[in-house]
Design an enzyme around this catalytic site. Structure first.
Site, PDB file in Angstrom:
ATOM      1  N   CYS A  84      -2.537  11.743  -0.111  1.00  0.00           N
ATOM      2  CA  CYS A  84      -3.178  12.308   1.068  1.00  0.00           C
ATOM      3  C   CYS A  84      -2.392  12.307   2.316  1.00  0.00           C
ATOM      4  O   CYS A  84      -1.607  13.180   2.389  1.00  0.00           O
ATOM      5  CB  CYS A  84      -4.267  11.222   1.157  1.00  0.00           C
ATOM      6  SG  CYS A  84      -5.835  11.773   2.069  1.00  0.00           S
ATOM      7  N   HIS A 178      -6.680   9.978  -3.523  1.00  0.00           N
ATOM      8  CA  HIS A 178      -6.163   8.641  -3.560  1.00  0.00           C
ATOM      9  C   HIS A 178      -6.034   8.017  -4.969  1.00  0.00           C
ATOM     10  O   HIS A 178      -7.132   7.463  -5.402  1.00  0.00           O
ATOM     11  CB  HIS A 178      -6.929   7.546  -2.591  1.00  0.00           C
ATOM     12  CG  HIS A 178      -6.791   7.778  -1.036  1.00  0.00           C
ATOM     13  ND1 HIS A 178      -6.119   6.771  -0.495  1.00  0.00           N
ATOM     14  CD2 HIS A 178      -7.324   8.680  -0.370  1.00  0.00           C
ATOM     15  CE1 HIS A 178      -5.882   7.091   0.649  1.00  0.00           C
ATOM     16  NE2 HIS A 178      -6.641   8.501   0.803  1.00  0.00           N
ATOM     17  N   GLU A 180      -4.908   5.314  -6.170  1.00  0.00           N
ATOM     18  CA  GLU A 180      -4.856   3.908  -6.230  1.00  0.00           C
ATOM     19  C   GLU A 180      -6.301   3.390  -5.986  1.00  0.00           C
ATOM     20  O   GLU A 180      -6.519   2.180  -6.306  1.00  0.00           O
ATOM     21  CB  GLU A 180      -3.986   3.534  -5.088  1.00  0.00           C
ATOM     22  CG  GLU A 180      -4.335   3.157  -3.599  1.00  0.00           C
ATOM     23  CD  GLU A 180      -4.694   4.742  -3.012  1.00  0.00           C
ATOM     24  OE1 GLU A 180      -4.507   5.965  -3.535  1.00  0.00           O
ATOM     25  OE2 GLU A 180      -5.172   4.739  -1.678  1.00  0.00           O
TER      26      GLU A 180
END
Ligand code: GLN
Length: 196
Positions: A84, A178, A180
């Protein structure tokens, strides 16, 4: 090689979503460290540039004497994952950025910041990523950029609504989402195991 110390993976921790990247990397058994200054950068063999606010991270790279050393490491081929805001920083051209925002130019992408709209226009989507196999990867998009153009040397690993959302070149892996936040370690594993 027995006795050889494992490659340290750094996570740029100036602003934004560094902690969940550090936990994902640690869960994979990687030696993961936060990078906040030039000495820490010099010590890592791979780097994650997390999501957050690219304009702020750009300013903090300058304030923390990291801009030049990071450009040098990238030019030497430092394997880097940008997510991002991380992708925005690594791109060669940013549309709708701040005038003073630095482009690291490590991957030949033209990206448009905040192209889906504001925070309320954030969304999630299951992505088909051939290099990760099945099942689909759950992508979380938060004020994501759009890739308007990917250069000839860039491989597009996943797309959504006809736009590249995961790309790589010889040393950079970059996502508009994202990874994660999805609780799925496959993208971090790919990054850690990939021979760049
Ligand atoms: N819109 C942010 C930027 O311009 C990126 C958002 C994110 O990293 N989730 O940097």
């Amino acid at each position: 090689m027995p006795g050889e110390s494992p490659v340290k993976v750094g996570v740029l921790a100036l602003q934004g979503a560094a902690d969940l990247h550090l936990s994902a990397l640690k869960e994979l058994g990687t030696a993961a460290v936060a990078v906040r200054g030039p000495r820490e950068l010099a010590d890592v063999g791979r780097l994650v540039i997390p999501g957050g606010e690219s304009t702020t991270i750009s300013k903090m790279l300058v304030a923390n004497d990291l801009l030049t050393p990071l450009k040098e490491r990238l030019a030497e081929g430092l394997p880097t994952l940008g997510t991002c805001a991380g992708m925005i920083l690594l791109a060669s051209e940013v549309v709708d950025g701040r005038k003073d925002q630095h482009c690291l130019g490590a991957i030949d992408l033209k990206v448009r910041r905040n192209a889906y709209g504001t925070q309320v226009d954030s969304f999630e989507a299951d992505l088909s990523v051939a290099v990760l196999g099945a099942p689909r990867f759950h992508g979380v998009f938060i004020r994501s950029p759009i890739v308007e153009h990917a250069g000839a040397g860039v491989e597009v690993l996943a797309s959504f609504q006809g736009r590249a959302v995961l790309c790589r070149n010889s040393n950079v892996l970059a996502s508009t989402f994202h990874p994660e936040l999805s609780g799925d370690l496959r993208l971090h594993r790919l990054f850690c195991e990939e021979e760049f």
